[in-house]
Design an enzyme around this catalytic site. Structure first.
Site, PDB file in Angstrom:
ATOM      1  CB  ILE A 146      -0.937   0.012   1.227  1.00 14.63           C
ATOM      2  CG1 ILE A 146      -1.834  -1.224   1.225  1.00 14.63           C
ATOM      3  CG2 ILE A 146      -1.775   1.291   1.238  1.00 14.63           C
ATOM      4  CD1 ILE A 146      -2.779  -1.329   2.422  1.00 14.63           C
ATOM      5  N   PRO A 147       1.167   1.805  -1.174  1.00 15.87           N
ATOM      6  CG  PRO A 147       1.048   2.557  -3.386  1.00 15.87           C
ATOM      7  CD  PRO A 147       0.436   1.566  -2.424  1.00 15.87           C
ATOM      8  CB  CYS A 148       1.305   5.376   2.623  1.00 18.82           C
ATOM      9  SG  CYS A 148      -0.355   4.690   2.864  1.00 18.82           S
ATOM     10  CG  HIS A 149       6.307   5.426  -1.290  1.00 16.16           C
ATOM     11  ND1 HIS A 149       5.764   4.161  -1.277  1.00 16.16           N
ATOM     12  CD2 HIS A 149       6.770   5.636  -2.548  1.00 16.16           C
ATOM     13  CE1 HIS A 149       5.887   3.616  -2.474  1.00 16.16           C
ATOM     14  NE2 HIS A 149       6.497   4.488  -3.271  1.00 16.16           N
TER      15      HIS A 149
END
Length: 179
Positions: A146-149
């Site tokens: 889950i690419p919260c970056h």
């Protein structure tokens, strides 16, 4: 549940926790995690910290195959290769409906693109929930999957939970985004 430590050259050690073929948590490769999990002082991960109830038999083999595939994806990602985590199942049983919507919206953010916390909330069908989006990203237990970056503040880079801004900038730079 089984803990799978891994090492990525230039990034350090990370770990993936899996139960019945579902990723429960992913700690992104970091020097800090390597130091914490090193039992011998030589950088190799130890078995300390394993949960008492590891999954037996064929479930372990299934988990090992899933983890092997995921580790290949993580290593490619951290080497700068455009990587997808489609098909990787993560445990969201703990999540509220809003958090599930935010997770789905974040997973849909393409490689090399960023959205603001407010935009993530809109993508999740919840305009006005920018603070909730920020809290969700700060507590994300599925780094890269889950690419919260890829979620930033409206006026800059924003935060990156306990992992910190240095890591967030490094991950974004891999994808050609410089903030």
């Amino acid at each position: 549940m089984t803990r799978y430590p891994y090492d990525v050259p230039g990034w350090g050690g990370g770990e993936i926790w899996v139960r019945d073929g579902i990723v429960i948590q992913h700690e992104l490769a970091s020097e800090e995690l390597r130091a914490a999990s090193s039992g011998s002082g030589d950088g190799s991960a130890s078995s300390t910290g394993l949960p008492a109830g590891t999954v037996p038999g064929t479930s372990v083999q299934l988990c090992a195959e899933i983890v092997s595939d995921l580790c290949r994806r993580i290593e490619a990602h951290l080497a700068g290769a455009r990587t997808s985590y489609d098909g990787v199942v993560v445990d969201l049983d703990w999540a509220t409906p809003l958090q599930r919507e935010l997770a789905a919206a974040a997973r849909a953010i393409p490689w090399g693109e960023v959205v603001s916390y407010g935009e993530l909330a809109v993508l999740a069908g919840r305009p006005g929930a920018a603070r909730a989006a920020g809290s969700f990203c700060a507590d994300n237990r599925y780094s890269l999957i889950i690419p919260c970056h890829r979620v930033v503040a409206a006026n800059g880079i924003g935060g990156y939970g306990a992992a910190g801004l240095v890591l967030k900038r490094r991950l974004l730079a891999l994808e050609g985004v410089h903030l």
